[in-house]
Design an enzyme around this catalytic site. Structure first.
Site, PDB file in Angstrom:
ATOM      1  CG  HIS A 228      -2.089   0.931   1.101  1.00 44.89           C
ATOM      2  ND1 HIS A 228      -3.367   0.577   1.463  1.00 44.89           N
ATOM      3  CD2 HIS A 228      -2.179   2.209   0.660  1.00 44.89           C
ATOM      4  CE1 HIS A 228      -4.196   1.597   1.270  1.00 44.89           C
ATOM      5  NE2 HIS A 228      -3.478   2.596   0.778  1.00 44.89           N
TER       6      HIS A 228
ATOM      7  CG  ASN B 244      -4.435   0.764  -2.087  1.00 46.74           C
ATOM      8  OD1 ASN B 244      -5.641   0.559  -1.954  1.00 46.74           O
ATOM      9  ND2 ASN B 244      -3.926   1.993  -2.185  1.00 46.74           N
ATOM     10  CD  GLU B 245      -5.514   4.312  -4.644  1.00 47.17           C
ATOM     11  OE1 GLU B 245      -4.546   5.047  -4.373  1.00 47.17           O
ATOM     12  OE2 GLU B 245      -6.681   4.629  -4.390  1.00 47.17           O
TER      13      GLU B 245
ATOM     14  CE1 TYR C  36     -11.137   8.275  -0.843  1.00 45.54           C
ATOM     15  CE2 TYR C  36      -9.888   7.076  -2.487  1.00 45.54           C
ATOM     16  CZ  TYR C  36     -10.279   7.252  -1.180  1.00 45.54           C
ATOM     17  OH  TYR C  36      -9.821   6.404  -0.200  1.00 45.54           O
TER      18      TYR C  36
ATOM     19  CD  GLU D  83      -8.353   3.245  -0.370  1.00 48.15           C
ATOM     20  OE1 GLU D  83      -8.282   4.461  -0.679  1.00 48.15           O
ATOM     21  OE2 GLU D  83      -7.343   2.527  -0.212  1.00 48.15           O
TER      22      GLU D  83
ATOM     23  CD  GLU E  48      -5.483  10.459   3.910  1.00 52.51           C
ATOM     24  OE1 GLU E  48      -5.176  10.114   2.752  1.00 52.51           O
ATOM     25  OE2 GLU E  48      -6.211   9.791   4.653  1.00 52.51           O
ATOM     26  CD1 TRP E  49      -1.789   8.544   0.409  1.00 55.28           C
ATOM     27  CD2 TRP E  49      -0.015   7.571   1.326  1.00 55.28           C
ATOM     28  NE1 TRP E  49      -2.125   7.236   0.661  1.00 55.28           N
ATOM     29  CE2 TRP E  49      -1.054   6.608   1.222  1.00 55.28           C
ATOM     30  CE3 TRP E  49       1.202   7.171   1.889  1.00 55.28           C
ATOM     31  CZ2 TRP E  49      -0.920   5.288   1.645  1.00 55.28           C
ATOM     32  CZ3 TRP E  49       1.342   5.861   2.302  1.00 55.28           C
ATOM     33  CH2 TRP E  49       0.300   4.945   2.181  1.00 55.28           C
TER      34      TRP E  49
END
Length: 605
Positions: free
Chosen positions: A166, A210-211, A334, A391, A436-437
């Site tokens: 991730h 993930n992504e 999103y 998500e 958040e990243w």
């Protein structure tokens, strides 16, 4: 580079601007909307779909030696990390390894059936393997803690969905090229096999990646995520070159990295389903990022082309490669990306999450239909049997947008199910506000507020937490819930309230501290609901006859507000509006009405 900079970031933060009790009162103040016979009419029911909540290791765990994201933050590449908003202990994130029951209990209290979490590869395998194809040397203490946490989740009656990769690459792997090098495939498969052996009796759903295309784009191409080359247009274009039409596929870092990730996933999948595997009958998938890509200016040929290229490059290629090696397909959605000359843009007439993701529930439905058509379950090439929304969420510390965002996206999913799509589960991102990243602590995605200035990261549930609990418990969305949630949004833009916004005006970069942005007059609710669950008639929202619904918005009591323009600032106007009446067994009817639409408070001349 334009194609890269807006992909993969999650929506972001906000500061409370309204009293939570006032929001609670609005959400609980049931009323009958004009045109609806009963505010309790069930718009969507989910008797067979499970609900879940998600976290990820680098979002919630305290840092560890050689933590790639902490090293990246210390080099100045993470926003809202050393700023006031991060609090005195940014390195502790949410202390999930030390205090896992805080998040687990918050999730369990909502009644969800699935808890999604991740294991951190670099924490579990801190050193480069002695042999490329040999078993990795596992950190026994970290492994034991992850196993204990999974058991805690199961003891609370929830199933475990475990993510293996991730957005975080061990530093020892990055030093040797990471996913650009073939040996990383071997290293990852060895790690994944080791995890399968250790967690065989604890994991219900496996997420290998993930992504992945987001990670490769932002890490290997754009250089905005670790390990990142020095960001430049030339580096980005060179990285993407192999993915572009009429270019040799072997050139370009993006193509090499994505090819290696696809091979790693496939190798683990084949092993996991073999007699050699201890997993028996595993359920393995990926969490694939999708957005609805639109030209910022529908009449601009360049914008049209860029949006189309973005769609073609990143939405389907990876899944095309692995569709025969999935038991289920996860989609992370999103919102919408408005693509301009130099990447995603922020439009003054669109509503956004605080991280700059355009809110667009219709895009979730349209995307689901794209995947439903492209990957027909039961066909020769498609192995997987269901879809999962792995998500979906919005960064909104005001908690004004989130209730409606949640409801409208669930309505989009239900409509996809009515069209025959097997959506097995829905996972909301996330439980509590966290890291958040590259946007750091500015984004606030949580159903639960976190006071980062306190020593114990004091949690406070937001009103949307209670709404979520109600929806999960009853497995339905009612007309009253929808009307009450929209009343929050409508009140905010009528009063011209402001909220925190964590994205710079260029649409690409985050901010160390949020700036204020006014709620936008726009009805962004889901517009494609074909029917409701009970026998009553359903009325769509009022929209402008000339498809200018983005300029006006009508509340459940038929109060119409119009967005002022430079040419007519503060002017009221009579607008021809229409809506559709949909009744079971009857032909859809269209109703029209002239409404006097007024500007929001504070904007009249």
């Amino acid at each position: 580079l334009m194609l890269i900079m807006g992909l993969g970031f999650h929506p972001v933060d906000a500061a409370r601007i309204n009293d939570a009790k006032a929001i609670d009162a609005l959400l609980g103040n049931e009323h009958n909307a004009t045109g609806h016979s009963d505010g309790q009419s069930t718009l969507a029911a989910f008797p067979d779909m499970w609900f879940g909540l998600a976290t990820a290791a680098e979002h919630v765990e305290a840092v560890y030696p050689n933590d790639p994201w902490f090293a990246w933050a210390n080099r100045g590449h993470v926003r809202a990390f050393q700023s006031e908003i991060a609090g005195p202990h940014p390195e502790q994130r949410l202390r999930f390894l030390e205090e896992p029951m805080v998040e687990i209990d918050l999730a369990a209290r909502t009644g969800v059936q699935v808890f999604r979490l991740g294991v951190e590869w670099g924490r579990l395998v801190p050193n480069h393997p002695a042999e490329a194809d040999g078993p990795p040397e596992i950190n026994a203490k970290a492994l034991q803690r992850y196993k204990e946490i999974c058991q805690m989740i199961k003891d609370e009656g929830m199933k475990v969905m475990l993510t293996l990769f991730h957005h975080s690459m061990p530093l020892w792997s990055s030093a040797f090229g990471g996913w650009l090098e073939d040996v990383t495939v071997v290293h990852f498969v060895s790690f994944a096999k080791a995890m399968a052996a250790e967690f065989a009796d604890k994991v219900d759903y496996w997420v290998t990646f993930n992504e992945p295309h987001v990670y490769v784009l932002l890490s290997n191409c754009a250089g905005t995520w670790p390990p990142g080359p020095e960001a430049s247009d030339a580096t980005a274009l060179g990285c993407l070159s192999g993915a572009l039409p009429f270019v040799d596929n072997d050139s370009g870092g993006y193509t090499r990295a994505m090819g290696n990730i696809a091979r790693a996933h496939t190798a683990f999948y084949q092993w996991a389903h073999s007699e050699e595997s201890p997993l028996g009958n595993p359920r393995i998938g990926v969490a694939h990022n999708v957005a609805w890509n639109s030209p910022a200016n529908a009449w601009n040929v360049r914008h049209q082309a860029q949006a189309k290229v973005t769609e073609n490059l990143f939405k389907f290629a990876f899944i095309d490669d692995i569709q025969g090696h999935l038991d289920w397909l996860g989609l992370n959605y999103y919102g919408k990306e408005l693509i301009g000359d130099s990447g995603p843009v922020i439009s003054p007439t669109e509503e956004y999450s605080e991280s700059g993701r355009c809110i667009y529930p219709d895009g979730l439905y349209d995307t689901l239909m794209q995947f439903h058509t492209r990957y027909p379950i039961g066909s020769d090439k498609v192995k997987f049997t269901s879809f999962i929304i792995t998500e979906n969420g919005v960064s909104d510390s005001t908690d004004i947008l989130r209730p409606s965002y949640l409801i409208e996206h669930l309505l989009a999913i239900r409509e996809a199910q009515r069209q025959g799509m097997n959506v097995e589960g829905y996972i909301h991102w996330t439980i509590s506000d966290n890291w958040e990243w590259a946007d750091g602590y500015c984004p606030k995605f949580g159903l639960v507020d976190v006071d980062r200035s306190s020593t114990d990261f004091t949690r406070k549930t937001r009103p949307s937490y209670d709404l979520w609990t109600d929806i999960v418990g009853n497995r339905q969305v009612t007309q009253a819930q929808r009307d009450n949630a929209w009343s929050l949004v409508h009140h905010a833009f009528v009063a011209q309230l402001q909220r925190p916004f964590c994205r710079a005006v260029d649409g690409k970069n985050g901010l160390d501290m949020p700036k204020n942005r006014t709620f936008v007059v726009k009805d962004w609710r889901f517009s494609k609901l074909s029917s409701i669950e009970d026998s009553g008639c359903y009325y769509t929202s009022w929209i402008n006859e000339h498809n200018l619904a983005r300029k006006v918005a009508v509340d459940p009591h038929e109060t119409c507000n119009i967005l002022p323009t430079d040419k007519r600032p503060g002017c009221s106007g009579e607008v021809e509006m229409y809506r559709m009446r949909r009744c079971p067994g009857s032909k859809t009817q269209t109703e029209s009405k002239k409404m006097t639409c007024v500007p929001p408070q504070g904007s009249t001349a």
